[in-house]
Scaffold this active site. Structure first.
Site, PDB file in Angstrom:
ATOM      1  CB  SER A  35     -37.696  12.814  43.440  1.00 21.68           C
ATOM      2  OG  SER A  35     -37.100  13.432  42.160  1.00 21.68           O
ATOM      3  CG  HIS A  66     -41.228  13.370  39.022  1.00 16.57           C
ATOM      4  ND1 HIS A  66     -40.407  14.399  39.722  1.00 16.57           N
ATOM      5  CD2 HIS A  66     -40.369  12.654  38.530  1.00 16.57           C
ATOM      6  CE1 HIS A  66     -39.216  14.314  39.664  1.00 16.57           C
ATOM      7  NE2 HIS A  66     -38.873  13.027  39.147  1.00 16.57           N
ATOM      8  CG  HIS A  88     -36.691  16.845  35.828  1.00 16.29           C
ATOM      9  ND1 HIS A  88     -37.899  16.322  36.197  1.00 16.29           N
ATOM     10  CD2 HIS A  88     -36.335  17.087  36.936  1.00 16.29           C
ATOM     11  CE1 HIS A  88     -38.276  16.128  37.360  1.00 16.29           C
ATOM     12  NE2 HIS A  88     -36.986  16.752  37.982  1.00 16.29           N
ATOM     13  CE1 TYR A  90     -35.577  13.017  33.932  1.00 14.40           C
ATOM     14  CE2 TYR A  90     -34.310  14.706  35.079  1.00 14.40           C
ATOM     15  CZ  TYR A  90     -35.084  13.717  34.970  1.00 14.40           C
ATOM     16  OH  TYR A  90     -36.075  13.565  36.206  1.00 14.40           O
ATOM     17  CD  GLU A  91     -39.793  14.997  32.780  1.00 12.42           C
ATOM     18  OE1 GLU A  91     -40.918  14.387  32.547  1.00 12.42           O
ATOM     19  OE2 GLU A  91     -39.669  16.230  33.491  1.00 12.42           O
ATOM     20  CB  ALA A 118     -34.392  13.953  45.076  1.00 16.53           C
ATOM     21  CG  MET A 219     -30.215  15.140  37.049  1.00  9.91           C
ATOM     22  SD  MET A 219     -30.668  13.750  36.556  1.00  9.91           S
ATOM     23  CE  MET A 219     -29.412  12.669  36.931  1.00  9.91           C
ATOM     24  CB  SER A 220     -34.627  20.002  39.031  1.00  9.33           C
ATOM     25  OG  SER A 220     -34.387  19.703  40.556  1.00  9.33           O
ATOM     26  CG  ASN A 243     -28.027   9.564  45.113  1.00 11.19           C
ATOM     27  OD1 ASN A 243     -29.187  10.366  45.098  1.00 11.19           O
ATOM     28  ND2 ASN A 243     -26.984   9.683  44.706  1.00 11.19           N
ATOM     29  CG  HIS A 254     -35.883   7.253  39.542  1.00 10.69           C
ATOM     30  ND1 HIS A 254     -35.459   8.519  39.655  1.00 10.69           N
ATOM     31  CD2 HIS A 254     -37.120   7.071  39.263  1.00 10.69           C
ATOM     32  CE1 HIS A 254     -36.732   8.920  39.628  1.00 10.69           C
ATOM     33  NE2 HIS A 254     -37.770   8.148  39.461  1.00 10.69           N
TER      34      HIS A 254
END
Ligand code: HPA
Length: 279
Positions: A35, A66, A88, A90-91, A118, A219-220, A243, A254
């Protein structure tokens, strides 16, 4: 959307054939830019850029921030293939799709994978902007059954039960620290826990991650690293704390993830280039 199980090798070879029509460069290192970090690819020389949608077998990137391109060329004199934007879980992609590009990178000639991401920082003493070399991971979706190696194993790609103890290659981690030290860039070392997302973690989940021994959450990366290790690639992975992910802190969003990526880009890019110069 094709699923890759069973006839993965054919799909890989078709993708490789397509990429080779665009460029004669044989990349030695595959780089995945997370990211907000995609712009590093702009610094490549002799770069050929191929959109994911033009490569058979590649899914498309759908998340804001992305880019969906493969760039093949040189960074610091090293022939590389760079993923600008990754896929990802989640996609909605399955783990075979998420990791397909790593298979293609390996088949193109890459012996090394450098993955960036990230991540949310689980340690109160690590501010936003901290860089962390990943020493190990906890792969929550994998432990729950979403391992990219699930299904029939193709022995041409790797063994059925690959060890993961040293998936994050110790010598490459050492190299990363040497380069960081020489550049005066602080580089932490720690454990990455992968969650499926896309919702950010609850307070209880963040406490759990910390209790389990993780330093950052994202998440990756874990699926790609498993597939790279399965293929016998050496792996280096670096997280950027975009973060703080603290149970009593403010909620993640995000936009701040993308912003922190942009702010760290020069430092992160210089580190990556320094590492590539020595590979
Ligand atoms: N949690 C999960 N994934 C993330 C985070 C986070 O706080 N920040 C960036 N990716």
């Amino acid at each position: 959307m094709t699923t890759m199980m069973g006839h993965q090798q054919e799909h890989i070879l078709r993708a490789v054939e397509t990429v080779r029509k665009y460029t004669g460069i044989t990349p030695r290192v595959g780089v995945i830019l997370g990211s907000g970090l995609g712009a590093l690819a702009d610094e490549m020389t002799d770069a050929t850029v191929i959109r994911y949608e033009d490569i058979p077998g590649f899914p498309r990137s759908t998340v804001h921030g992305h880019r969906g391109e493969l760039a093949i060329g040189y960074l610091s004199g090293t022939p590389v293939v760079v993923m600008r934007g990754r896929f990802h879980f989640y996609e909605g992609y399955d783990m075979h799709q998420v990791t397909f590009p790593v298979r293609v990178m390996h088949a193109l000639g890459c012996e090394v994978l450098i993955a960036t991401n990230a991540a949310g920082g689980l340690r109160p003493d690590w501010p936003v902007g901290e860089l962390m070399c990943i020493s190990d991971h906890i792969f929550m979706p994998g432990l729950a059954g979403h391992n990219p190696l699930r299904g029939a194993n193709d022995e041409r790609l790797g063994v059925r039960f690959p060890p993961m103890l040293h998936a994050y290659t110790p010598a490459l981690r050492q190299l990363a620290h040497e380069v960081a030290r020489a550049q005066g860039t602080p580089l932490q070392e720690g454990v990455y826990v992968m969650v499926a997302g896309p919702s950010f973690e609850t307070g209880a989940e963040l406490r759990m991650c910390r209790l389990l021994g993780a330093d950052v959450v994202g998440m990756s990366t874990a699926p790609e690293v498993i597939v790279a290790a399965h293929a016998g690639m050496r792996v280096l992975a670096i997280s950027l704390v975009t973060n703080q992910a603290l149970p009593d802190g403010s909620p993640a969003n995000h936009e701040e993830v993308i912003e922190a990526g942009n702010a760290a880009r020069p430092r992160f890019g210089t580190l990556l280039k320094g590492i590539l110069a020595r590979l």
